[in-house]
Design a protein around this motif. Structure first.
Motif, PDB file in Angstrom:
ATOM      1  N   LEU B 136     -17.127 -30.718 -32.485  1.00  0.00           N
ATOM      2  CA  LEU B 136     -15.870 -30.936 -33.216  1.00  0.00           C
ATOM      3  C   LEU B 136     -15.189 -29.611 -33.544  1.00  0.00           C
ATOM      4  CD1 LEU B 136     -16.815 -33.822 -35.699  1.00  0.00           C
ATOM      5  CD2 LEU B 136     -15.174 -33.919 -33.824  1.00  0.00           C
ATOM      6  N   LEU B 137     -15.962 -28.664 -34.080  1.00  0.00           N
ATOM      7  CA  LEU B 137     -15.384 -27.367 -34.462  1.00  0.00           C
ATOM      8  C   LEU B 137     -14.928 -26.584 -33.230  1.00  0.00           C
ATOM      9  CD1 LEU B 137     -17.869 -26.271 -37.287  1.00  0.00           C
ATOM     10  CD2 LEU B 137     -15.546 -27.136 -37.557  1.00  0.00           C
ATOM     11  N   ALA B 138     -15.781 -26.592 -32.191  1.00  0.00           N
ATOM     12  CA  ALA B 138     -15.427 -25.850 -30.971  1.00  0.00           C
ATOM     13  C   ALA B 138     -14.184 -26.457 -30.315  1.00  0.00           C
ATOM     14  CB  ALA B 138     -16.595 -25.864 -29.997  1.00  0.00           C
ATOM     15  N   PRO B 169     -10.733 -14.374 -22.738  1.00  0.00           N
ATOM     16  CA  PRO B 169     -11.435 -13.440 -23.628  1.00  0.00           C
ATOM     17  C   PRO B 169     -11.383 -13.870 -25.096  1.00  0.00           C
ATOM     18  CG  PRO B 169      -9.953 -12.263 -22.157  1.00  0.00           C
ATOM     19  CD  PRO B 169      -9.637 -13.710 -22.018  1.00  0.00           C
ATOM     20  N   ILE B 170     -10.232 -14.463 -25.479  1.00  0.00           N
ATOM     21  CA  ILE B 170     -10.069 -14.897 -26.870  1.00  0.00           C
ATOM     22  C   ILE B 170     -11.047 -16.024 -27.197  1.00  0.00           C
ATOM     23  CG2 ILE B 170      -8.422 -16.007 -28.469  1.00  0.00           C
ATOM     24  CD1 ILE B 170      -7.788 -13.078 -27.808  1.00  0.00           C
ATOM     25  N   LEU B 171     -11.316 -16.882 -26.212  1.00  0.00           N
ATOM     26  CA  LEU B 171     -12.179 -18.054 -26.446  1.00  0.00           C
ATOM     27  C   LEU B 171     -13.663 -17.729 -26.290  1.00  0.00           C
ATOM     28  CD1 LEU B 171     -10.127 -20.854 -24.630  1.00  0.00           C
ATOM     29  CD2 LEU B 171     -10.107 -20.234 -27.048  1.00  0.00           C
ATOM     30  N   ALA B 172     -13.974 -16.503 -25.910  1.00  0.00           N
ATOM     31  CA  ALA B 172     -15.382 -16.131 -25.692  1.00  0.00           C
ATOM     32  C   ALA B 172     -16.265 -16.402 -26.920  1.00  0.00           C
ATOM     33  CB  ALA B 172     -15.470 -14.674 -25.259  1.00  0.00           C
ATOM     34  N   PRO B 173     -15.815 -16.112 -28.149  1.00  0.00           N
ATOM     35  CA  PRO B 173     -16.681 -16.410 -29.305  1.00  0.00           C
ATOM     36  C   PRO B 173     -17.029 -17.900 -29.414  1.00  0.00           C
ATOM     37  CG  PRO B 173     -14.888 -14.978 -29.963  1.00  0.00           C
ATOM     38  CD  PRO B 173     -14.586 -15.404 -28.565  1.00  0.00           C
ATOM     39  N   VAL B 174     -16.093 -18.760 -29.020  1.00  0.00           N
ATOM     40  CA  VAL B 174     -16.372 -20.207 -29.076  1.00  0.00           C
ATOM     41  C   VAL B 174     -17.444 -20.555 -28.047  1.00  0.00           C
ATOM     42  CG1 VAL B 174     -15.382 -22.523 -28.828  1.00  0.00           C
ATOM     43  CG2 VAL B 174     -14.025 -20.688 -29.820  1.00  0.00           C
ATOM     44  N   LEU B 175     -17.317 -19.981 -26.849  1.00  0.00           N
ATOM     45  CA  LEU B 175     -18.311 -20.221 -25.802  1.00  0.00           C
ATOM     46  C   LEU B 175     -19.699 -19.811 -26.293  1.00  0.00           C
ATOM     47  CD1 LEU B 175     -19.039 -20.765 -22.749  1.00  0.00           C
ATOM     48  CD2 LEU B 175     -18.625 -18.339 -22.378  1.00  0.00           C
ATOM     49  N   LEU B 176     -19.770 -18.645 -26.882  1.00  0.00           N
ATOM     50  CA  LEU B 176     -21.055 -18.121 -27.351  1.00  0.00           C
ATOM     51  C   LEU B 176     -21.628 -18.995 -28.463  1.00  0.00           C
ATOM     52  CD1 LEU B 176     -23.058 -15.680 -27.292  1.00  0.00           C
ATOM     53  CD2 LEU B 176     -21.684 -14.689 -29.122  1.00  0.00           C
ATOM     54  N   LEU B 200     -17.814 -20.927 -35.538  1.00  0.00           N
ATOM     55  CA  LEU B 200     -16.859 -21.905 -34.992  1.00  0.00           C
ATOM     56  C   LEU B 200     -15.829 -22.345 -36.034  1.00  0.00           C
ATOM     57  CD1 LEU B 200     -19.359 -24.127 -32.934  1.00  0.00           C
ATOM     58  CD2 LEU B 200     -17.674 -22.511 -32.029  1.00  0.00           C
ATOM     59  N   GLY B 201     -16.271 -22.594 -37.267  1.00  0.00           N
ATOM     60  CA  GLY B 201     -15.370 -23.082 -38.325  1.00  0.00           C
ATOM     61  C   GLY B 201     -14.243 -22.109 -38.604  1.00  0.00           C
ATOM     62  N   PRO B 202     -14.566 -20.858 -38.966  1.00  0.00           N
ATOM     63  CA  PRO B 202     -13.497 -19.890 -39.255  1.00  0.00           C
ATOM     64  C   PRO B 202     -12.593 -19.623 -38.043  1.00  0.00           C
ATOM     65  CG  PRO B 202     -15.567 -19.128 -40.157  1.00  0.00           C
ATOM     66  CD  PRO B 202     -15.892 -20.348 -39.345  1.00  0.00           C
ATOM     67  N   PHE B 203     -13.152 -19.618 -36.830  1.00  0.00           N
ATOM     68  CA  PHE B 203     -12.330 -19.400 -35.636  1.00  0.00           C
ATOM     69  C   PHE B 203     -11.230 -20.468 -35.560  1.00  0.00           C
ATOM     70  CE2 PHE B 203     -11.069 -19.958 -31.256  1.00  0.00           C
ATOM     71  CZ  PHE B 203     -11.041 -18.675 -30.727  1.00  0.00           C
TER      72      PHE B 203
END
Lengths: 233, 222
Positions: B136-138, B169-176, B200-203
């Motif tokens: 959900l968060l991702a 590149p911007i979405l990389a933290p979500v992937l991780l 995921l939440g703060p992103f």
């Protein structure tokens, strides 16, 4: 005098180049003004400026008493623009397009069916995705949105282009109805004779300026205007 | 704003249902990528199971780019962008509506991908709630950031190629974070996954706020 449009030395840029370079124009309530000129004269930019879609970089641009530089959003809600390409989604039906446009403009969607009927889009056509309609039928659907919204200023960019005689006649009827209802109408055209016959005044544009304002022949009741500018009884 | 968001989301989803681009192009491409990842990793179930969360979210990530491009394309028709601008609709509502439509498409895609992954890789979730919350968060994060960058590239002629460069590149933290949370959900160790939810939440929240604020100026500039 109830002015709907007041432009004085309005300049509007397309990129870094002035598409309007000091345009002057006034339009009163109930008046029909046609705008003619060669390609690149600034007709479309003028209409988009009046619709609040292109900012005036200098000069005075007031529509419905609102300074376009200060609050273009307030102007947009009260004017209606029929551009070169109708603002329609190909995968939605005619009715769904009209309903979406009316709901976004905070106009009751219940006005949609009557407006569609007024422009001759009924029955199966109203339930057809607009991607499957002809260019003329798509234009009729876009006109239905204007009819239902009933804006105070109608801005029509070459509304007669690529239309059959019946559709051209419909456009002229709708313009006449809008003007008689108190709205102001500004439309561009590549057919000066046709435009002059169905307008109160005609603005001749070149190089981003209004060079001349001619009196038009609209005051005679307009039943229909056929191709080539002849009135059809 | 919320009323406009519902209106725009309904319109975008209706267009997707009717055009079936998401159904016949985005979903098959995502499933196909899972199959190809499987080929690349070889037949060993252990290797496949270990890589499954990352492969799943990689497929979702690339599908986000496709779904976002499609969402931008809906408004790129000559006249439709002007129509939105001149309708008086709240730009923040347009942003939320378009992001919600992308999120719904991604959620449906994840259900299909999950079924395919279970079938192909033989993996099973042990902590369902963790996987659900992470998804959900991702999904929110992917949808809002994708929609924002989609608007940024909307007026450009090279948007099809520029958007992946901007957004991946911007979405990389979500992937991780989503991959790690799902790995924890598969391994049955929720404590290890919960910390990734804090990424995921703060992103999602940050891009939601930035999108609501910036979408109007981007719509005007496009």
């Amino acid at each position: 005098m109830d002015l709907v449009v007041r432009l004085r030395g309005a300049v509007a840029l397309t990129g870094r180049f002035p598409a309007l370079s000091g345009a002057d124009l006034t339009v009163q309530r109930g008046e029909v003004v046609s705008v003619v000129g060669a390609n690149g004269a600034g007709k479309t930019t003028l209409l988009r400026l009046l619709a609040g879609l292109v900012p005036a970089s200098s000069g005075e641009a007031v529509v419905l008493g609102i300074d376009l530089c200060q609050d273009p959003a307030a102007v947009r809600r009260r004017v209606g623009l029929l551009g070169h390409a109708p603002s329609l989604y190909d995968d939605l039906t005619a009715w769904e397009n009209v309903r979406f446009a009316l709901r976004s403009a905070r106009v009751p969607a219940e006005l949609g069916p009557a407006a569609l009927e007024r422009v001759g889009i009924t029955g199966r056509l109203a339930a057809t995705p607009v991607g499957g309609l002809s260019a003329g039928q798509r234009r009729r659907v876009a006109l239905a949105v204007l009819v239902a919204r009933s804006p105070e200023l109608w801005l029509l960019d070459e509304p007669h282009a690529a239309l059959d005689p019946a559709a051209r006649s419909l456009v002229s009827e709708l313009v006449e109805e809008a003007a008689r209802g108190g709205a102001a109408v500004v439309f561009s055209s590549h057919e000066p004779a046709v435009a002059l016959a169905s307008s109160d005044r005609q603005a001749v544009m070149a190089g981003g300026r209004v060079l001349d304002l001619r009196p038009g022949g609209r005051r005679a009741p307009l039943a229909a205007v056929g191709e080539g500018g002849s009135h059809v009884a | 704003m919320w009323r406009d968001a519902v209106l725009v989301a309904g319109k975008d989803l209706r267009i997707e249902l009717r055009s079936r681009v998401a159904l016949w192009q985005v979903v098959p491409v995502a499933v196909l990528s899972l199959v190809l990842y499987g080929f690349a990793l070889g037949p060993g179930r252990r290797a496949l199971a270990g890589a499954a969360p990352g492969l799943f979210w990689l497929a979702v990530l690339f599908s986000t780019v496709l779904a976002t491009q499609r969402s931008v394309a809906i408004e790129s028709g000559e006249g439709t962008r002007d129509g939105l601008r001149s309708s008086g609709i709240d730009p923040a509502g347009v942003f939320l509506g378009k992001a919600a439509a992308v999120a719904v498409e991604l959620a449906v895609l994840q259900v299909v991908l999950w079924a395919a992954m279970t079938l192909l890789f033989g993996v099973h979730l042990r902590v369902g709630w963790l996987a659900l919350v992470a998804s959900l968060l991702a999904t929110c994060g992917l949808a809002v950031a994708g929609t924002l960058y989609g608007a940024l590239s909307a007026g450009l002629r090279v948007r099809e190629t520029l958007l992946p460069l901007l957004v991946l590149p911007i979405l990389a933290p979500v992937l991780l974070a989503a991959s790690r949370a799902w790995a924890a959900a598969l391994a049955g160790s929720p404590a290890a996954g919960v910390s990734w939810l804090r990424v995921l939440g703060p992103f999602a929240a940050v891009y939601l706020v930035v999108g609501v604020v910036l979408y109007g100026p981007l719509l005007e500039a496009g």
